[in-house]
Design a protein around this motif. Structure first.
Motif, PDB file in Angstrom:
ATOM      1  N   UNK A  13      25.094  -1.819 -36.883  1.00 37.67           N
ATOM      2  CA  UNK A  13      26.379  -1.296 -36.430  1.00 37.67           C
ATOM      3  C   UNK A  13      26.265  -0.718 -35.017  1.00 37.67           C
ATOM      4  N   UNK A  14      25.197   0.030 -34.773  1.00 39.12           N
ATOM      5  CA  UNK A  14      24.971   0.606 -33.449  1.00 39.12           C
ATOM      6  C   UNK A  14      24.776  -0.515 -32.427  1.00 39.12           C
ATOM      7  N   UNK A  15      24.035  -1.549 -32.792  1.00 36.71           N
ATOM      8  CA  UNK A  15      23.809  -2.676 -31.900  1.00 36.71           C
ATOM      9  C   UNK A  15      25.127  -3.340 -31.531  1.00 36.71           C
ATOM     10  N   UNK A  19      26.578  -3.669 -27.741  1.00 34.31           N
ATOM     11  CA  UNK A  19      26.868  -4.985 -27.158  1.00 34.31           C
ATOM     12  C   UNK A  19      28.322  -5.088 -26.703  1.00 34.31           C
ATOM     13  N   UNK A  20      29.245  -4.548 -27.486  1.00 36.56           N
ATOM     14  CA  UNK A  20      30.653  -4.563 -27.098  1.00 36.56           C
ATOM     15  C   UNK A  20      30.867  -3.753 -25.823  1.00 36.56           C
ATOM     16  N   UNK A  23      29.603  -5.717 -22.834  1.00 40.23           N
ATOM     17  CA  UNK A  23      30.565  -6.765 -22.501  1.00 40.23           C
ATOM     18  C   UNK A  23      31.754  -6.200 -21.737  1.00 40.23           C
ATOM     19  N   UNK A  24      32.265  -5.039 -22.162  1.00 47.10           N
ATOM     20  CA  UNK A  24      33.387  -4.398 -21.470  1.00 47.10           C
ATOM     21  C   UNK A  24      33.023  -4.039 -20.036  1.00 47.10           C
ATOM     22  N   UNK A  25      31.840  -3.462 -19.844  1.00 49.01           N
ATOM     23  CA  UNK A  25      31.413  -3.061 -18.504  1.00 49.01           C
ATOM     24  C   UNK A  25      31.214  -4.268 -17.596  1.00 49.01           C
TER      25      UNK A  25
END
Length: 88
Positions: A13-15, A19-20, A23-25
């Motif tokens: 869940x932390x991973x 990762x999300x 991706x946003x950055x």
């Protein structure tokens, strides 16, 4: 909480959250880079073989296309492309 104390489910869940966020950055960085680029602009970017100089010929949502001085086309992430500063 220490990583050593977390279950596999918690780590997964932390991973996913990390990762999300990455991706946003990256998407934000690419959008900022695209806003500075214009078709026909002289640009450069780095490759494992060295720096490539060329002309920007296409801007997509996630990539840009550059024609290098040796007439090769390169499709790269906008965040990797830098404008060549005019030295005149």
């Amino acid at each position: 909480m220490r990583l050593e104390d977390m279950s596999i489910e918690q780590l997964l869940e932390m991973n996913q959250i990390i990762c999300e966020r990455i991706d946003e950055l990256r998407a934000k960085q690419d959008m900022q880079a695209i806003m500075k680029l214009r078709l026909g602009a002289k640009v450069h970017f780095n490759t494992p073989d060295g720096k490539v100089f060329g002309t920007l010929i296409k801007v997509n949502r996630k990539t840009v296309v550059v024609v290098s001085e040796d007439r090769r086309q390169w499709k790269v992430s906008p965040g990797l492309v830098k404008l060549v500063e005019d030295v005149s």
